[in-house]
Design an enzyme around this catalytic site. Structure first.
Site, PDB file in Angstrom:
ATOM      1  N   CYS A   1     -44.775 -33.535 -90.794  1.00 10.34           N
ATOM      2  CA  CYS A   1     -44.984 -32.144 -91.194  1.00 10.34           C
ATOM      3  C   CYS A   1     -44.441 -31.983 -92.606  1.00 10.34           C
ATOM      4  CB  CYS A   1     -44.203 -31.202 -90.285  1.00 10.34           C
ATOM      5  SG  CYS A   1     -44.571 -31.459 -88.547  1.00 10.34           S
TER       6      CYS A   1
ATOM      7  N   TRP B   1     -48.136 -31.098 -88.311  1.00 11.58           N
ATOM      8  CA  TRP B   1     -48.979 -32.106 -87.664  1.00 11.58           C
ATOM      9  C   TRP B   1     -48.374 -32.277 -86.280  1.00 11.58           C
ATOM     10  CZ3 TRP B   1     -48.250 -37.452 -86.182  1.00 11.58           C
ATOM     11  CH2 TRP B   1     -49.449 -38.107 -85.881  1.00 11.58           C
TER      12      TRP B   1
ATOM     13  N   HIS C   1     -70.200 -63.852 -83.516  1.00  9.65           N
ATOM     14  CA  HIS C   1     -69.435 -64.127 -82.288  1.00  9.65           C
ATOM     15  C   HIS C   1     -69.331 -62.903 -81.386  1.00  9.65           C
ATOM     16  CE1 HIS C   1     -68.381 -68.182 -83.458  1.00  9.65           C
ATOM     17  NE2 HIS C   1     -68.044 -67.732 -84.672  1.00  9.65           N
TER      18      HIS C   1
ATOM     19  N   ASN D   1     -39.100 -31.295 -89.497  1.00  8.92           N
ATOM     20  CA  ASN D   1     -40.028 -32.419 -89.525  1.00  8.92           C
ATOM     21  C   ASN D   1     -39.335 -33.578 -88.829  1.00  8.92           C
ATOM     22  OD1 ASN D   1     -41.905 -34.410 -90.243  1.00  8.92           O
ATOM     23  ND2 ASN D   1     -40.897 -34.800 -92.196  1.00  8.92           N
ATOM     24  N   GLY D   2     -39.989 -34.177 -87.843  1.00  5.52           N
ATOM     25  CA  GLY D   2     -39.365 -35.285 -87.115  1.00  5.52           C
ATOM     26  C   GLY D   2     -39.508 -35.055 -85.626  1.00  5.52           C
TER      27      GLY D   2
ATOM     28  N   LYS E   1     -61.868 -46.563 -94.244  1.00  8.39           N
ATOM     29  CA  LYS E   1     -62.101 -45.396 -95.093  1.00  8.39           C
ATOM     30  C   LYS E   1     -63.313 -44.629 -94.599  1.00  8.39           C
ATOM     31  CE  LYS E   1     -59.432 -45.156 -96.837  1.00  8.39           C
ATOM     32  NZ  LYS E   1     -58.101 -45.564 -97.191  1.00  8.39           N
TER      33      LYS E   1
ATOM     34  N   ARG F   1     -49.476 -33.397 -95.548  1.00 12.67           N
ATOM     35  CA  ARG F   1     -48.566 -33.945 -94.541  1.00 12.67           C
ATOM     36  C   ARG F   1     -48.884 -33.462 -93.129  1.00 12.67           C
ATOM     37  NH1 ARG F   1     -44.039 -36.153 -96.741  1.00 12.67           N
ATOM     38  NH2 ARG F   1     -42.888 -35.826 -94.807  1.00 12.67           N
TER      39      ARG F   1
ATOM     40  N   GLU G   1     -62.619 -42.819 -91.298  1.00  5.90           N
ATOM     41  CA  GLU G   1     -61.567 -41.814 -91.463  1.00  5.90           C
ATOM     42  C   GLU G   1     -62.122 -40.505 -92.033  1.00  5.90           C
ATOM     43  OE1 GLU G   1     -58.736 -43.123 -94.360  1.00  5.90           O
ATOM     44  OE2 GLU G   1     -57.238 -41.641 -93.780  1.00  5.90           O
TER      45      GLU G   1
ATOM     46  N   LYS H   1     -51.001 -37.531 -93.905  1.00  6.98           N
ATOM     47  CA  LYS H   1     -50.838 -38.512 -94.982  1.00  6.98           C
ATOM     48  C   LYS H   1     -49.840 -39.613 -94.622  1.00  6.98           C
ATOM     49  CE  LYS H   1     -51.506 -40.098 -99.150  1.00  6.98           C
ATOM     50  NZ  LYS H   1     -52.760 -40.845 -99.300  1.00  6.98           N
TER      51      LYS H   1
ATOM     52  N   GLU I   1     -60.859 -52.460 -94.857  1.00  6.37           N
ATOM     53  CA  GLU I   1     -60.500 -51.220 -95.548  1.00  6.37           C
ATOM     54  C   GLU I   1     -61.737 -50.338 -95.752  1.00  6.37           C
ATOM     55  OE1 GLU I   1     -58.019 -49.575 -96.042  1.00  6.37           O
ATOM     56  OE2 GLU I   1     -58.521 -48.208 -97.665  1.00  6.37           O
TER      57      GLU I   1
END
Ligand code: M6R
Length: 604
Positions: free
Chosen positions: A2, A74, A502, A100-101, A483, A27, A486, A599, A479
C-alpha cells in the site's frame, strides 16, 4: 503493498495529501482515503476504488486542516470495500491510522480488545492499531506513550502512521515496510516512497527498522522504539518532479519505455572505460570475487527474468550460476556458504519474497549484493553491497526501463566476476564495451522507427500469444509474455524455442501468433522451431536485425539494430514492450495500473 502519506505544515493539508496519494497509486489502487484534523476532531473520507474516485467523493466538502494522513490500498486482509479502506479509526474516532504491511498477531489482538468492549467495523488487520492506541490512552498513557506501547505489541511488518485528535503531531514507526521522511522548512512528510512528496521537497531521511518518529511543525524527532534519540542522516534525492510525471505521454509505461536510452546511459555512466577496456563498479575492487565458487541470483517477476539473463551470461562464460525464484528459495535453495555470491535483483528493493531470500543468504554466510533502483531500500541496506541501476522513478506497474537497466548492470557485474575468476573477462571487452556504450543511441533509433503499433493491431484479438527465444532470447521470451499478459489480460506464454515441440505445440492454431526472438545464438534452430508453429498455421513475428534470414520466413518482423548477442535480447525486449503497450491500448486496458497488481509486493 500500500502507499501511505502523512503531512504536517502550514495551510490546508488536503492538496499535498491527495497529490501524494496520486503519486503513490502505483503501490495499490483498490481503495483510498484520507483523514485530516479539522479543529474539533478528525474527518475521515475513504472509499473503494482509485484516488480519482476518492477525489470525486470529497467534491466540495470542506476538509480543512493543517495535518493529515492518507492511504492507497492493495488488499491483503478483506476485500476492497469502503469499510476496509484506510485510514482506520478507533471507536471514539480520536485516533486515525494508516498502515502498509501485515500485522501477523491481529487475530489475538482483536479478540483481546473485543473482550474490553472494542467494536470493529472492518475485516482488516490494521484496525487493531487505532484500537490498541485508544486502549492505552484509556489506561492513562500520554499520546506518545500509547503509540509506542501499541507498536511494541505488533508482530509482522509495518510502516504505520497515526494521528490523534487535538494535537498537530504525527507518530510513525517502521518495521519491515518502507517509510521515508520528507523535510522542508515548516512542512514535513511521511510516505512509503519519495515521489509522494517530491513536488514539495527533495530532502529525505530513509527510516530503518525499529525507528519511531514524532513529527510536528517544528521538526522531526528520530527515536528508537524505547524513545532513545537516534541520528539519521538526510539525503538529497536527485530525481526531479518532472521525472515522476507523465509529461507528454498518455501513460507512464510508454514514457518509461521511451526513457530507456537515458536510463541505460545513466546506468553506464562512469562504469565503463572503453579506452582502457575496463569496468569500474564502485565498491568492487579487482579480486573481490576471487574466492566465489558459485553465483545465485534471486528475484521475482520481471526482475527474475533479468536475473536469468545475468545467470545465463555467467554460465556461458564458464561460471557456475543459477537464477532462482525468490519465493521458492526458502524451500529449495541450493547449498549456500561463504563462497557463494547471492545477487538479489529487485527494482523496488522492497519485494518481501526477495528480502526473505536475501536474509536467508545472509544467514548462510554468503556474500550478498543487491541490484536495485531504490537508494535507501531495505534490500540495498541489508545486502553486503548495493549496485544502483539509476533508472529514475518507474511509476507504471509494468516494469520496463528497470528490466533493461538491471540486465545491463548484471552484464557489467558478470564481467567483473569472470575477470576475477579467470584472470580475464569472458568477452572481448574491446568489442563488448563500445557496443554497450552505443546501446542508448541504438535504442533511441529503434524506438523512433518501431512498427510495434502496426504489429499490435494486426494481431489484436488473437486467442493466445506465444513468445519463444533461445539462450539470452529465452528470458526475453518469458519477459515478453509476462508483460503481454500483465497489461492486456490476454493469454500469453513464453517458452525456450526448443520446448515448443515438447507440448505447447498442441495449443498452436492460426489464432496463436508466435513472437520469435533472434539473438544470434543458434538462430537456425529457433527458425526451425518457429517454422514448426507456422506449418500449423500460426503467424510468426520475428524480432531480429534487418537482413536476417528470419525476415524472409516470418509473416512479419520487428527490426532490432545489429549488436553483440549478449545485448541484442535487450533490444528485442523493448520491441516486445511496445507490442504489449499498443495491444493493451487497443483493448483500452488500465495500462499503468493493471487489475489485481501492485508495483512492489511487500507480502510473501
Ligand atoms: O520490485 P521488484 O523488482 O522486486 O518486483 C518484482 C516483481 O514484482 C516485478 O518485477 C513485477 O513482476 C513487474 N512489475 C511486472 O512488470
Amino acid at each position: 503493498m500500500c502507499g501511505i502519506i502523512g503531512r504536517v505544515g502550514d495551510g490546508n493539508a488536503l492538496e499535498p495529501l491527495l497529490t501524494g496519494l496520486e503519486n503513490l497509486e502505483y503501490r495499490g489502487y483498490d481503495s483510498a482515503g484520507i483523514a485530516v484534523q479539522n479543529g474539533s476532531g478528525i474527518d475521515v473520507q475513504k472509499r473503494s476504488g482509485k484516488v480519482d474516485e476518492l477525489k470525486e467523493s470529497i467534491g466540495d466538502a470542506t476538509l480543512d486542516g493543517k495535518i493529515g494522513i492518507g492511504h492507497t490500498r492493495w488488499s491483503t486482509h478483506g476485500p476492497p470495500t469502503d469499510e476496509n479502506a484506510h485510514p482506520h479509526t478507533d471507536g471514539t474516532k480520536d485516533v486515525a491510522v494508516v498502515h502498509n504491511g501485515i500485522i501477523e498477531n491481529y487475530v489475538e489482538l482483536k479478540s483481546r480488545l473485543a473482550g474490553y468492549g472494542h467494536e470493529f467495523t472492518s475485516d482488516t488487520d490494521t484496525e487493531v492499531i487505532p484500537h490498541l492506541i485508544q486502549f492505552y490512552l484509556d489506561e492513562g498513557l500520554t499520546n506518545e506513550a500509547a503509540f509506542r506501547r501499541a507498536v511494541e505489541e505488533l508482530e509482522g511488518s509495518y510502516a504505520v502512521t497515526a494521528m490523534l485528535s487535538g494535537e498537530h503531531v504525527l507518530y510513525a514507526a517502521r518495521q519491515g515496510s518502507p517509510l521515508v521522511v520528507g523535510m522542508e522548512d515548516g512542512e514535513y512528510f511521511l510516505a512509503s516512497d519519495v515521489p509522494a512528496f517530491l513536488e514539495y521537497t527533495d530532502s529525505v531521511v530513509y527510516l530503518e527498522d525499529g525507528d519511531v518518529v514524532i513529527v510536528d511543525e517544528d521538526g522531526v524527532e528520530f527515536t528508537d522504539l524505547a524513545g532513545n534519540p537516534i541520528t539519521r542522516e538526510s539525503e538529497t534525492v536527485e530525481w526531479d518532479p518532472e521525472q515522476a510525471g507523465k509529461g507528454e505521454y498518455d501513460h507512464f509505461m510508454l514514457k518509461e519505455i521511451h526513457e530507456q536510452p537515458t536510463a541505460l546511459a545513466q546506468a553506464l555512466e562512469g562504469r565503463i572505460d572503453t579506452t582502457n577496456e575496463r569496468i569500474a563498479l564502485a565498491d568492487f575492487q579487482p579480486g573481490t570475487f576471487e574466492a566465489i565458487e558459485n553465483v545465485q541470483f534471486v528475484a521475482c517477476g520481471t526482475s527474475y527474468h533479468a536475473a536469468l539473463y545475468g545467470s545465463l551470461t555467467l554460465n556461458q562464460a564458464g561460471i557456475h550460476s543459477s537464477a532462482l525464484l525468490a519465493n521458492e528459495y526458502s524451500v529449495s535453495a541450493p547449498p549456500t556458504d561463504e563462497n557463494t555470491l547471492v545477487v538479489a535483483v529487485t527494482q523496488s528493493g522492497e519485494t518481501a519474497d526477495t528480502l526473505s531470500a536475501l536474509r536467508q543468504a545472509n544467514e548462510a554466510g554468503a556474500t550478498t549484493v543487491t541490484v536495485t533502483n531504490v537508494v535507501g531500500s531495505t534490500a540495498a541496506r541489508e545486502a553486503d553491497e548495493a549496485l544502483f541501476i539509476r533508472a529514475g522513478p518507474e511509476i507504471g506497474v509494468a516494469a520496463t526501463k528497470t528490466f533493461s537497466s538491471q540486465a545491463v548492470m548484471l552484464t557489467l557485474l558478470g564481467q567483473r566476476i569472470v575477470g576475477d575468476q579467470h584472470g580475464e573477462p569472458s568477452a572481448d571487452l574491446g568489442v563488448l564495451l563500445p557496443e554497450l556504450a552505443g546501446m542508448p543511441d541504438a535504442l533511441e533509433e529503434m524506438l523512433e522507427r518501431s512498427d510495434a503499433d502496426a504489429i499490435a493491431s494486426r494481431y489484436a484479438n488473437s486467442q493466445s500469444y506465444f513468445f519463444i527465444g533461445r539462450g539470452l532470447g529465452f528470458p526475453v521470451a518469458l519477459e515478453g509474455a509476462l508483460k503481454f499478459k500483465e497489461i492486456t489480460y490476454e493469454h500469453a506464454e513464453g517458452f525456450a524455442s526448443g520446448e515448443l515441440k515438447h507440448g505447447p505445440l498442441a495449443l498452436v492454431t492460426p489464432d496463436t501468433p508466435v513472437f520469435a526472438v533472434f539473438t544470434g545464438e543458434e538462430d537456425e534452430k529457433t527458425l526451425k522451431n518457429a517454422a514448426e508453429a507456422q506449418t500449423r498455421g500460426a503467424p510468426v513475428i520475428a524480432v531480429c536485425p534487418a537482413g536476417h534470414r528470419a525476415v524472409d520466413v516470418a509473416d512479419a518482423h520487428l527490426e532490432i539494430p545489429e549488436t553483440e548477442s549478449d545485448l541484442s535480447g535487450l533490444l528485442a525486449n523493448v520491441q516486445l514492450q511496445l507490442v504489449s503497450y499498443y495491444a493493451a491500448d487497443l483493448l483500452d486496458r488500465s495500462i499503468d495500473k493493471p487489475r489485481n497488481l501492485a508495483k512492489s509486493v511487500t507480502v510473501e
